[in-house]
Design an enzyme around this catalytic site. Structure first.
Site, PDB file in Angstrom:
ATOM      1  N   ASP A  11     -27.957 -37.447   3.102  1.00 21.27           N
ATOM      2  CA  ASP A  11     -28.384 -36.252   3.808  1.00 21.27           C
ATOM      3  C   ASP A  11     -27.290 -35.193   3.671  1.00 21.27           C
ATOM      4  O   ASP A  11     -26.118 -35.513   3.466  1.00 21.27           O
ATOM      5  CB  ASP A  11     -28.624 -36.592   5.280  1.00 21.27           C
ATOM      6  N   ASP A  13     -26.829 -32.058   5.912  1.00 22.26           N
ATOM      7  CA  ASP A  13     -26.266 -31.585   7.183  1.00 22.26           C
ATOM      8  C   ASP A  13     -25.847 -32.754   8.055  1.00 22.26           C
ATOM      9  O   ASP A  13     -26.640 -33.634   8.363  1.00 22.26           O
ATOM     10  CB  ASP A  13     -27.282 -30.704   7.912  1.00 22.26           C
TER      11      ASP A  13
END
Length: 133
Positions: A11, A13
């Site tokens: 991922d 963020d």
């Protein structure tokens, strides 16, 4: 013995960056992946930005991630809709990431009798647009 090939999905963020700051150690980790020709894909559920926009954001933090190694929810949406109805049309409430992804798979964006209504993340939601959808 068969050599094992590793691929990484991560991922963006909170894993690579937190707000506009690099998560400590990420630069070394990606450098090691690149040095060993290990493939990776950065994922985000943010449909506002294009992979080019996100690459620029990552570059500002010191991470050099190619556009082709960034996969967004907008790209996933466009790919799915294209698999269901190639060359279709959509009424879109969203921003550049979503509209660009749909254009790139050949979709026409329209508010007149679209095949799909697509609601993505946006900085401003319009009551008029949502009612029309």
């Amino acid at each position: 013995m068969v050599a094992m090939t590793w691929n990484y999905l991560m991922d963006m963020d909170g894993v690579l960056v937190h707000e506009e700051h690099l998560v400590p150690g990420v630069d070394e980790f990606l450098a090691e992946l690149n040095a060993n020709d290990i493939r990776f894909l950065v994922l985000t559920n943010n449909s506002i930005y294009t992979p080019r926009d996100l690459r620029a954001r990552l570059l500002r933090t010191g991470l050099d991630v190619p556009e082709t190694s960034i996969w967004t929810s907008a790209l996933a949406t466009a790919k799915f809709l294209d698999s269901q109805r190639p060359g279709g049309s959509a009424f879109v409430i969203g921003e550049a990431g979503l509209t660009t992804a749909l254009h790139e798979v050949g979709y026409v964006l329209t508010d007149r009798d679209p095949d799909y209504v697509v609601l993505g993340e946006t900085r401003t939601y319009s009551f008029t647009a949502i009612t029309r959808a």
